[in-house]
Design a protein around this motif. Structure first.
Motif, PDB file in Angstrom:
ATOM      1  N   PHE A  29      22.127  12.477-118.895  1.00 54.41           N
ATOM      2  CA  PHE A  29      21.041  12.249-119.845  1.00 54.41           C
ATOM      3  C   PHE A  29      21.215  13.132-121.080  1.00 54.41           C
ATOM      4  O   PHE A  29      21.140  12.658-122.215  1.00 54.41           O
ATOM      5  CB  PHE A  29      19.692  12.535-119.170  1.00 54.41           C
ATOM      6  CG  PHE A  29      18.505  12.231-120.037  1.00 54.41           C
ATOM      7  CD1 PHE A  29      18.020  10.944-120.141  1.00 54.41           C
ATOM      8  CD2 PHE A  29      17.866  13.235-120.740  1.00 54.41           C
ATOM      9  CE1 PHE A  29      16.927  10.650-120.942  1.00 54.41           C
ATOM     10  CE2 PHE A  29      16.774  12.963-121.539  1.00 54.41           C
ATOM     11  CZ  PHE A  29      16.296  11.664-121.637  1.00 54.41           C
ATOM     12  N   LEU A  51      22.975   5.793-122.324  1.00 52.19           N
ATOM     13  CA  LEU A  51      21.591   5.789-121.843  1.00 52.19           C
ATOM     14  C   LEU A  51      21.264   4.497-121.099  1.00 52.19           C
ATOM     15  O   LEU A  51      20.570   4.517-120.080  1.00 52.19           O
ATOM     16  CB  LEU A  51      20.617   5.969-123.005  1.00 52.19           C
ATOM     17  CG  LEU A  51      20.281   7.394-123.389  1.00 52.19           C
ATOM     18  CD1 LEU A  51      19.355   7.412-124.592  1.00 52.19           C
ATOM     19  CD2 LEU A  51      19.660   8.147-122.236  1.00 52.19           C
ATOM     20  N   LEU A  54      22.845   4.801-117.735  1.00 55.24           N
ATOM     21  CA  LEU A  54      22.103   5.742-116.902  1.00 55.24           C
ATOM     22  C   LEU A  54      20.808   5.112-116.410  1.00 55.24           C
ATOM     23  O   LEU A  54      20.435   5.286-115.245  1.00 55.24           O
ATOM     24  CB  LEU A  54      21.812   7.027-117.678  1.00 55.24           C
ATOM     25  CG  LEU A  54      21.027   8.104-116.935  1.00 55.24           C
ATOM     26  CD1 LEU A  54      21.734   8.494-115.642  1.00 55.24           C
ATOM     27  CD2 LEU A  54      20.824   9.307-117.828  1.00 55.24           C
ATOM     28  N   ALA A  55      20.131   4.365-117.261  1.00 52.47           N
ATOM     29  CA  ALA A  55      18.906   3.685-116.839  1.00 52.47           C
ATOM     30  C   ALA A  55      19.218   2.708-115.701  1.00 52.47           C
ATOM     31  O   ALA A  55      18.454   2.591-114.748  1.00 52.47           O
ATOM     32  CB  ALA A  55      18.268   2.956-118.011  1.00 52.47           C
ATOM     33  N   ARG A  64      14.621   6.327-115.187  1.00 52.64           N
ATOM     34  CA  ARG A  64      14.823   5.036-115.862  1.00 52.64           C
ATOM     35  C   ARG A  64      13.864   4.906-117.043  1.00 52.64           C
ATOM     36  O   ARG A  64      14.248   4.517-118.148  1.00 52.64           O
ATOM     37  CB  ARG A  64      14.600   3.892-114.861  1.00 52.64           C
ATOM     38  CG  ARG A  64      14.915   2.529-115.421  1.00 52.64           C
ATOM     39  CD  ARG A  64      14.805   1.442-114.361  1.00 52.64           C
ATOM     40  NE  ARG A  64      15.699   1.721-113.246  1.00 52.64           N
ATOM     41  CZ  ARG A  64      15.280   1.919-111.986  1.00 52.64           C
ATOM     42  NH1 ARG A  64      14.007   1.844-111.678  1.00 52.64           N
ATOM     43  NH2 ARG A  64      16.143   2.164-111.031  1.00 52.64           N
ATOM     44  N   CYS A  67      14.861   7.106-120.037  1.00 50.51           N
ATOM     45  CA  CYS A  67      15.936   6.488-120.820  1.00 50.51           C
ATOM     46  C   CYS A  67      15.383   5.403-121.739  1.00 50.51           C
ATOM     47  O   CYS A  67      15.731   5.330-122.925  1.00 50.51           O
ATOM     48  CB  CYS A  67      16.995   5.893-119.897  1.00 50.51           C
ATOM     49  SG  CYS A  67      17.917   7.099-118.942  1.00 50.51           S
TER      50      CYS A  67
END
Length: 79
Positions: A29, A51, A54-55, A64, A67
């Motif tokens: 993050f 991002l 990552l979400a 989540r 992000c």
């Protein structure tokens, strides 16, 4: 959720590893958000994709949502 996969130019499969530990999630993050402030458009775009990835891989709903919140805010300030 299953890890996302994409194909590289050589036809090899590349997978994004899901966050196994909170420090790993925090590192991903932090790195992605820091790229959003870079002068280079390519690095900023990389931060957006990081991002989004990552979400997708986030082990918790809170991560989540964090992000998504950052991406939405970026859209508001850049518009």
């Amino acid at each position: 959720m299953a890890p996302r996969s994409s194909t590289t130019g050589a036809g090899e499969s590349m997978r994004t590893a899901p966050c196994a530990t909170p420090p790993a999630c925090t590192e991903r993050f932090t790195t992605a958000v820091s790229q959003l402030g870079d002068e280079s458009a390519a690095l900023r775009l990389g931060g957006v994709h990081a991002l989004a990835g990552l979400a997708h891989d986030a082990p918790t709903r809170a991560l989540r949502q964090a992000c998504v919140d950052v991406l939405c805010h970026l859209g508001r300030i850049r518009a």
